[in-house]
Design a protein around this motif. Structure first.
Motif, PDB file in Angstrom:
ATOM      1  N   GLU A 210       1.218  -0.969  -0.663  1.00  0.00           N
ATOM      2  CA  GLU A 210      -0.286   0.332  -0.200  1.00  0.00           C
ATOM      3  C   GLU A 210       0.712   1.534   0.158  1.00  0.00           C
ATOM      4  N   MET A 211       0.989   1.824  -1.123  1.00  0.00           N
ATOM      5  CA  MET A 211       1.939   2.962  -1.539  1.00  0.00           C
ATOM      6  C   MET A 211       1.120   4.297  -0.615  1.00  0.00           C
ATOM      7  N   ALA A 212       1.690   5.026  -0.394  1.00  0.00           N
ATOM      8  CA  ALA A 212       1.909   6.421  -0.124  1.00  0.00           C
ATOM      9  C   ALA A 212       0.364   7.005  -0.466  1.00  0.00           C
ATOM     10  N   ASN A 213       0.639   7.252  -1.722  1.00  0.00           N
ATOM     11  CA  ASN A 213       0.061   7.577  -2.927  1.00  0.00           C
ATOM     12  C   ASN A 213       0.137   7.746  -4.352  1.00  0.00           C
ATOM     13  N   GLU A 214      -1.438   7.575  -5.034  1.00  0.00           N
ATOM     14  CA  GLU A 214      -1.176   6.900  -6.966  1.00  0.00           C
ATOM     15  C   GLU A 214       0.663   7.140  -7.238  1.00  0.00           C
TER      16      GLU A 214
END
Length: 419
Positions: A210-214
């Motif tokens: 799960e990344m911090a943003n797209e």
């Protein structure tokens, strides 16, 4: 129990009959009303247009928050009412914003009625124009390609992991991203590009980060692979459930390579550059228009199999083919993409191979044994038509096309490298 109203809901604005209330789903179980209100308010306050048009608004753009339960912790959704229809339309376009660390869905209510029992029109159906959300999109605070019901695409598939490599994968991938000049320039204060990593099976062969943003997710997927300190190379890609990820993904932060620059210069250096190219094959053009090309293969009868499992099974077959090992480098990746019919598990999938020869080889194989002991079919998509010069010649597959004999299925499958 009945609905819970935590502050007076007195609708204002000029759009009579338009619903100012929206549905907010996928909320964390321990969320509070104050956190929901704060999440929306912080985004609105980052919009120059909001500050200009609503400078008279002394309170929050959120009028009230309702839950069908007495406690938000029992449900993962709530109904949020805004001061007017424009703000409600803006909130719908904010779908995917993070509340309590989760990307939440914002959509219109299924049905809304006023105090007289008359149906209200949603802000989306009434074509109410919301505020300009460009600042939020550029800051990666909402989806790059958004709209009501959309969520952030922040999950990345990591393949080729070894058992117990979770911590090393987080450290290695994080380090690789933070070393990129584009990432350091865009997010100078970023410390943790990965918010969490979830192993997809007990063997730890693949996981989801799960990344911090797209933007970081798009960048990691575009990298294709990351070499860990142990020397193991981890593959990256979008989860199979995100069938439209390539269309929705924001631009990545990778710098163009020298090869890309040379190709761009070559394509734009002369107006006669295309004179020596062969005429376009109409059949090939039709395949491309349908979304299929000479590298695509249909994979059927895959029910109950995960996308990464399909990828791994196919890759194992090719790596065990002597003809493949002779023709391609050791670090060559035979598969470049895979999408299932619906979600991560579906009845069929489409596999895109690295070149036409490998696709033809898969079709020649005809089937592949999956980890669950079932055999998946391999063939061309029904819409596919071979180009005028014919399909590429497949590699020599030897005895791999023959299914295991009834007398020794396990031994035959093991010898073929299909299990």
């Amino acid at each position: 129990g009945g609905s819970r109203s935590v502050s007076p809901c007195s609708p204002t604005g000029e759009f009579e009959g338009v619903d100012r209330e929206v549905y907010v789903g996928n909320l964390p179980g321990n969320i509070t009303e104050a956190e929901i209100r704060k999440a929306f308010q912080q985004l609105f306050e980052r919009l120059p247009e909001y500050k200009t048009r609503y400078r008279h608004l002394s309170s929050s753009p959120v009028l009230c928050i309702r839950s069908p339960s007495k406690s938000f912790s029992k449900l993962n959704f709530a109904f949020v009412e805004f001061a007017d229809a424009v703000l409600a339309a803006t909130a719908l376009a904010m779908s995917g914003l993070r509340i309590g660390g989760r990307s939440c869905r914002v959509s219109s209510r299924v049905r809304a009625v006023d105090e007289r029992g008359v149906d209200k029109i949603s802000a989306a159906d009434a074509n109410v124009e919301g505020l300009d959300l460009t600042p939020l999109r550029e800051a990666s605070l909402i989806p790059w390609v958004g709209g009501p019901g959309k969520q952030m695409m922040c999950t990345v598939w990591l393949g080729g992991l070894c058992l117990g490599q979770t911590k090393e994968a987080i450290a290695g991938v994080s380090s690789a991203l933070l070393e990129l000049p584009g990432v350091r320039e865009r997010f100078p204060d970023l410390m943790e590009p990965i918010l969490g990593l979830r192993a997809a099976d007990s063997k730890g062969i693949f996981a989801f980060a799960e990344m911090a943003n797209e933007v970081l997710a798009s960048t990691l997927v575009s990298m294709g692979s990351v070499e860990l300190p142990s020397g193991n190379s981890v593959k990256t890609g979008w989860p199979a459930r995100l069938a439209d990820a390539a269309r929705r993904a924001p631009p990545n932060l990778l710098e163009p390579t020298k090869l890309d620059e040379e190709a761009q210069e070559a394509s734009g250096s002369s107006t006669d550059a295309g004179d020596d190219l062969p005429p376009t094959d109409p059949i090939l053009a039709m395949n491309e228009a349908l979304g299929f090309d000479v590298c695509d293969v249909f994979m059927g009868q895959i029910r109950c199999a995960e996308g990464p499992e399909l990828w791994t099974a196919l890759e194992r077959v090719f790596r065990n083919l002597p003809a493949y090992r002779r023709a391609y480098a050791e670090d060559h990746e035979p598969i470049v993409g895979l999408r299932t019919s619906a979600g991560s598990k579906g009845a069929f999938a489409f596999v895109r191979f690295a070149d036409a020869t490998l696709a033809s080889t898969a079709v020649r194989l005809g089937s592949v044994m999956l980890g669950n002991g079932k055999r998946a079919q391999l063939r061309r998509p029904r819409q596919y038509r071979p180009p005028a010069n014919g399909s590429a010649e497949p590699l020599d597959v030897g005895a791999l096309t023959a299914p295991p004999t009834p007398t020794a299925p396990a031994a035959a499958a093991a010898a073929a490298g299909l299990v």
